[in-house]
Design a protein around this motif. Structure first.
Motif, PDB file in Angstrom:
ATOM      1  N   ILE A  58      -2.909   3.915  -9.343  1.00 33.82           N
ATOM      2  CA  ILE A  58      -3.803   4.644  -8.440  1.00 33.82           C
ATOM      3  C   ILE A  58      -3.411   6.110  -8.354  1.00 33.82           C
ATOM      4  O   ILE A  58      -4.259   6.998  -8.307  1.00 33.82           O
ATOM      5  N   VAL A 100       2.218   5.341  -8.404  1.00 29.65           N
ATOM      6  CA  VAL A 100       1.908   4.353  -7.371  1.00 29.65           C
ATOM      7  C   VAL A 100       0.875   3.394  -7.935  1.00 29.65           C
ATOM      8  O   VAL A 100      -0.200   3.812  -8.378  1.00 29.65           O
ATOM      9  N   ASP A 101       1.201   2.103  -7.940  1.00 32.97           N
ATOM     10  CA  ASP A 101       0.289   1.085  -8.435  1.00 32.97           C
ATOM     11  C   ASP A 101      -0.730   0.686  -7.365  1.00 32.97           C
ATOM     12  O   ASP A 101      -0.478   0.843  -6.162  1.00 32.97           O
ATOM     13  N   GLU A 102      -1.835   0.163  -7.803  1.00 28.32           N
ATOM     14  CA  GLU A 102      -2.851  -0.341  -6.882  1.00 28.32           C
ATOM     15  C   GLU A 102      -2.241  -1.427  -5.987  1.00 28.32           C
ATOM     16  O   GLU A 102      -1.541  -2.325  -6.453  1.00 28.32           O
ATOM     17  N   GLY A 103      -2.481  -1.331  -4.680  1.00 27.52           N
ATOM     18  CA  GLY A 103      -2.004  -2.330  -3.735  1.00 27.52           C
ATOM     19  C   GLY A 103      -0.584  -2.119  -3.238  1.00 27.52           C
ATOM     20  O   GLY A 103      -0.077  -2.942  -2.476  1.00 27.52           O
ATOM     21  N   GLU A 104       0.055  -1.015  -3.600  1.00 23.95           N
ATOM     22  CA  GLU A 104       1.407  -0.739  -3.097  1.00 23.95           C
ATOM     23  C   GLU A 104       1.348  -0.139  -1.687  1.00 23.95           C
ATOM     24  O   GLU A 104       0.367   0.503  -1.303  1.00 23.95           O
ATOM     25  N   SER A 127      -9.579   4.740  -2.582  1.00 23.73           N
ATOM     26  CA  SER A 127      -8.577   4.352  -3.580  1.00 23.73           C
ATOM     27  C   SER A 127      -7.165   4.497  -3.028  1.00 23.73           C
ATOM     28  O   SER A 127      -6.272   3.723  -3.370  1.00 23.73           O
ATOM     29  N   LEU A 128      -6.962   5.498  -2.169  1.00 24.88           N
ATOM     30  CA  LEU A 128      -5.625   5.801  -1.663  1.00 24.88           C
ATOM     31  C   LEU A 128      -5.705   6.229  -0.207  1.00 24.88           C
ATOM     32  O   LEU A 128      -6.529   7.070   0.160  1.00 24.88           O
ATOM     33  N   ASN A 169      -2.825  -3.760   3.834  1.00 26.68           N
ATOM     34  CA  ASN A 169      -2.263  -3.795   2.492  1.00 26.68           C
ATOM     35  C   ASN A 169      -2.405  -5.174   1.849  1.00 26.68           C
ATOM     36  O   ASN A 169      -2.779  -5.299   0.679  1.00 26.68           O
ATOM     37  N   LYS A 198      -5.866  -5.204   0.018  1.00 22.82           N
ATOM     38  CA  LYS A 198      -5.208  -4.570  -1.141  1.00 22.82           C
ATOM     39  C   LYS A 198      -5.232  -3.048  -1.036  1.00 22.82           C
ATOM     40  O   LYS A 198      -5.233  -2.339  -2.060  1.00 22.82           O
ATOM     41  N   THR A 247      -4.060   0.614  -0.863  1.00 19.43           N
ATOM     42  CA  THR A 247      -2.899   1.338  -1.386  1.00 19.43           C
ATOM     43  C   THR A 247      -2.544   2.424  -0.380  1.00 19.43           C
ATOM     44  O   THR A 247      -3.363   3.303  -0.095  1.00 19.43           O
TER      45      THR A 247
END
Length: 254
Positions: free
Chosen positions: A4, A31-35, A164-165, A191, A195, A197
């Protein structure tokens, strides 16, 4: 897993040739999706400057920031405004709710701006209100709510458009310990269930212990990184305290 956020060799300098302050110096991370990631550092460490660059509020001196594979450092102001509305959610320490609108109307405003069909607005608001436990305050104005309720309304407004973020800047800073705990538990539900982020800047070790990963910033550089893994929140808190003891400055455990 999709990336992301990608920060590449980020630098932010202030001043002129005779007096340059390096607020952020060559920081890189993904940073990955869902972190759910925490950014920690003492006052003056560069963490807020870095967040301002990621949020497109400030412009980096050098480096690249990619959000959803879009290089925001190369976008024009008009493009950035549209990108912020559609891709980013913001949660600030001071809530930033409109006093003349109810909680429902404050949340709905975000959907109106993104041109959500009117018939979908109520359902979306009721779903997010249930997730953040604020259904009972939807008809109230900000002055009728507690600080924790206002911050959860602000959080609802931030996630209602499925950004997205989500960027949170010291979100528990103005809250008492009970309200802070309820907000952080809400972040965890956001989170885990949606999911979302989340990138949260904090100097508070207790708040950071709710995250899955912590990046520590010192003197504008990446100093250390901790992964929670299978640790309990208490175990992760103790590991965070060990790093902040070495880091120094005004990080605290309250």
């Amino acid at each position: 897993m999709d990336k992301i956020l990608r920060v590449e060799n980020l630098q932010k300098y202030y001043g002129n040739k005779g007096n340059i302050t390096k607020a952020v110096s060559s920081i890189s991370f993904d940073v990955d999706e869902g972190e759910f990631i925490g950014i920690m550092g003492a006052s003056g460490s560069g963490k807020t400057t870095m967040l301002n660059c990621i949020s497109t509020i400030d412009t980096p001196t050098a480096g690249r920031i990619l959000i959803d594979n879009v290089d925001v450092t190369s976008m024009r102001s008009g493009e950035l405004a549209k990108f912020r509305r559609e891709k980013l959610g913001f949660i600030f320490q001071d809530f930033n709710l409109l006093d003349t609108l109810t909680a429902y109307e404050n949340i709905a405003l975000a959907l109106t701006i993104t041109k959500t069909p009117p018939g979908e607005i109520s359902k979306k608001i009721m779903n997010v209100a249930a997730l953040l436990n604020i259904t009972e305050v939807l008809k109230k104005y900000p002055y009728q709510m507690s600080g924790g309720q206002k911050q959860r309304v602000a959080s609802a407004r931030a996630i209602i458009t499925n950004p997205s973020l989500i960027l949170a800047d010291e979100p528990t800073g103005a809250l008492d310990s009970k309200s802070a705990r309820m907000l952080l538990e809400s972040f965890c539900r956001m989170n885990e269930e949606t999911k979302a982020t989340i990138l949260m800047v904090t100097h508070n070790a207790y708040s950071a212990s709710y995250c899955k990963r912590i990046l520590f910033i010192k003197d504008g550089k990446l100093f250390n990184e901790l992964l929670r893994g299978s640790d309990s929140r208490q175990q992760f808190f103790e590991r965070i305290m060990d790093v902040t003891a070495v880091l120094g400055g005004d990080n605290d455990a309250d």
